[in-house]
Design an enzyme around this catalytic site. Structure first.
Site, short mmCIF file in Angstrom:
data_model
loop_
_atom_site.label_atom_id
_atom_site.label_comp_id
_atom_site.label_asym_id
_atom_site.label_seq_id
_atom_site.Cartn_x
_atom_site.Cartn_y
_atom_site.Cartn_z
N ASP A 227 0.81 -1.22 0.00
CA ASP A 227 0.00 0.00 0.00
C ASP A 227 0.85 1.27 0.00
OD1 ASP A 227 -2.29 1.52 0.02
OD2 ASP A 227 -2.98 0.86 1.99
N ASP A 288 0.80 -7.66 -10.25
CA ASP A 288 -0.28 -8.51 -10.75
C ASP A 288 -1.62 -7.79 -10.68
OD1 ASP A 288 1.40 -10.81 -11.19
OD2 ASP A 288 1.46 -11.06 -9.02
#
EC number: 3.2.1.94
Length: 641
Positions: A227, A288
């Protein structure tokens, strides 16, 4: 200590087949009919250069299914207590694991985890927890589930910095304190002082980052959520302003490349809060999943469809997932990126129709399906997460796209793509089709015309996946939708002469290839252009997911336009897609396919050839390599299966 949780920090063929295909072209898109031309295979073609990480995860299509602690931590603005974590895992195991939700993942509120290994790696989610990561990984494994972890390997906890005994893994000469710049705290300018940002220019920094990733991998963690990437890159938040020191584009790209390398094929890398500068090139190369909207926050319709509708050049580029999925759809698909619409909180919606819309959108876009309701919140709403027919679209790897109206980016023209009409093709040739009504007041009828929009002149068998009802053969999918309502269908076209057609406009695009419709005569709603020589380090390509029952040399046809001076050649690469590391091998090729020159760009022909496909799921990639000549526009491929 100031609580700097992630949420409080954010303010808010054959000749017969060919004749049939050309014969179905509508008069409004009339094209010059061209006879089939045989492809000329050359087995010495070098492989294509890729712009993406191209992991087993993205090659498999849609995102994972899991549960996240957010539904507890956001309302409480606190880390989840260990007993609540356990209670939710037990609930997950009993109610959702059999439906494929097999990961329990932590989230923010992480600053309170200060206990670290000798190499500075946190040992648990929070200091108040009795048990460490290993315990919970084993607890989940005993229930046939896995542990997902939220953490950024660029964070260095202050406690490790202040402990002189902590050294970098494999570098006993480098102390953890040597890896940071004094005062370079995560969220420094708004009160952060517990997590340092790693200085990637320091000796030992690469070992620290990659050691962190491998530390979690060794614990059996298959899914890592990373994050606050925008805050690392330039130190700014679109709503707050300056939050900490910037670290620069070069350092950002370097750090992501280290993470990518360490993750390999064993860990799915989820990139959260990236600015997505340069059209998401760094994230595409190294991740991804990528978050495409603001946080789920309090949930409900406003977070799903409301809020800011326009684009901004900073995270979140779009505020709601409808716009985020639409705006970044040119980056989705097999081998590219999984677009992450954040968490699902069914209990926060006002009606069952809104709940179905939430689920339909996430499934249609190929997003991860991340439940964030807790066992105490779910009430009578668990049904929305457990519709087996809807979940089968996700299991089959559905990654849909909105209907494109032009090649203009959605960021520049919000009318260029339709946020309320979605379609995606599945490997067996069937389709997932979703229709939405985002209006707050009007009942509307939404339709996808199979011939005009998908290139299915034969129509298809339509099945309503919430009604569990076959609607029969039709030329379209249509629904009258009340405000905030939606519908999702599975459409199965009949096989004509044993062939299955895969339109390029709904495939995965990479290396600069993309949608267009600026030449007439195409089937469906458009074609892919950009399959031409470029100056970049990656080759333009289109990837199709194809399911076949057995290994065979398969007749193939490629509908194309080519008005260049050269006989254009473009590589056709067939790969076996399987979420196993050992099954990444090439099935056939790369080989060259010849696309002879045609009269104009409005003239369409079909190049014929043969490629070998393996039993099961294959990825067929058409790309323009560095040694190829000319350029083509690609309308579809057709396989005689």
């Amino acid at each position: 200590m100031m609580n700097l949780s992630r949420r409080t920090l954010l303010t808010t063929g054959s000749a017969a087949t060919l004749a049939y295909a050309l014969g179905m072209a509508g008069s409004a898109q009339a094209a010059t009919a061209v006879t089939a031309r045989p492809g000329v295979p050359v087995t010495a073609a070098p492989p294509l250069r890729l712009a993406s990480r191209n992991s087993v995860f993205t090659r498999s299509g849609a995102g994972p299914r899991y549960w996240n602690i957010y539904g507890y931590s956001f309302p409480h603005n606190a880390p989840i207590p260990e007993n609540e974590w356990k209670a939710n895992i037990d609930w997950l195991a009993g109610n959702f694991a059999d439906f494929g939700y097999d990961i329990a993942c932590t989230d923010g509120w992480i600053e309170g985890s200060s206990r670290t290994t000798g190499n500075g790696y946190i040992t648990s989610y929070n200091d108040s927890w009795q048990h460490d990561w290993a315990y919970w990984a084993n607890y989940l494994a005993a229930r046939k589930m896995k542990l997902g972890v939220y953490y950024n390997p660029l964070w260095v906890h202050r406690a490790a910095v202040e402990d002189a005994s902590k050294t970098v893994l494999g570098r006993p000469d480098v102390k953890i304190a040597d890896l940071v710049v004094p005062g370079d705290f995560f969220a420094r300018d708004i009160g952060g002082n517990q997590l340092y940002w790693l200085d990637v220019t320091k000796s030992g920094a690469k070992e620290y980052v990659q050691g962190y990733v491998r530390y979690f991998k060794d614990l059996g963690v298959p899914y890592l959520r990373i994050d606050f990437l925008s805050w690392y890159e330039d130190g700014r938040d679109a709503n707050i302003g300056q939050v900490n020191a910037p670290h620069g584009r070069a350092n950002y790209e370097l750090a992501l490349s280290w993470i990518n390398e360490a993750a390999g094929e064993d860990m799915e890398v989820s990139l959260v809060m990236p600015h997505m500068f340069q059209d998401g090139s760094a994230e595409l190369a190294n991740g991804d999943l990528v978050r495409i909207n603001a946080d789920a926050d309090k949930g409900g319709w406003d977070r799903l469809s409301g809020m800011r509708q326009n684009w901004q050049d900073a995270w979140p580029n779009w505020a709601n997932p409808f716009c985020g999925f639409t705006g970044w759809s040119h980056r989705n698909g097999r081998g590219q990126l999984i677009l992450d619409g954040d968490f699902m909180r069914a209990s926060t919606f006002a009606s069952d129709e809104e709940r179905k819309t939430m689920m339909n959108l996430m499934v249609a876009a190929g997003s991860p399906l991340a439940i964030a309701d807790t066992y105490q919140q779910i009430g009578n709403n668990a049904w929305v997460y457990t519709n087996k027919e809807v979940l089968q679209l996700n299991a089959d790897g559905l990654v849909g796209k909105p209907l494109y109206r032009s090649a203009t980016p959605f960021s520049k023209d919000p009318g260029s793509r339709d946020t309320e009409r979605w379609a995606g093709q599945l490997p067996d040739g069937s389709w997932g089709v979703a229709l939405f009504n985002r209006s707050d007041t009007e009942t509307v009828t939404k339709t996808i015309d199979f011939a005009k929009d998908l290139g299915l002149a034969t129509g298809g068998n339509v099945r309503d996946l919430w009604e569990h009802r076959n609607l029969g053969m039709d030329s379209r999918a249509t629904a009258a939708l009340a405000p905030h309502a939606s519908a999702i269908f599975r459409v199965t076209p009949p096989k004509m002469h044993g062939t299955t057609r895969y339109p390029a406009a709904f495939a995965a695009w990479g290396g600069g290839a993309g949608f267009n419709n600026n030449h007439p005569g195409y089937d469906g709603n458009g074609f892919v252009d950009g399959l031409q020589a470029g100056s970049g380090s990656a080759d333009p390509l289109v990837t199709f997911a194809v399911q076949v029952p057995h290994r065979a040399a398969t007749p193939s046809g490629y509908r194309y336009a080519n008005a260049t001076d050269d006989n254009t050649t473009s590589k056709t690469t067939t790969k076996k897609a399987n979420p196993e590391k050992a099954d990444r091998s090439t099935v056939d090729g790369p080989v060259h396919v010849s696309f002879p020159g045609l009269a104009t760009w409005d003239t369409w022909g079909v190049a014929a050839g043969t490629i070998t496909l393996d039993a099961g799921l294959n990825l067929v990639t058409i790309g323009r390599g560095a040694t190829d000549k000319g350029a083509i526009n690609l309308n579809w491929i057709e396989l005689d299966m």
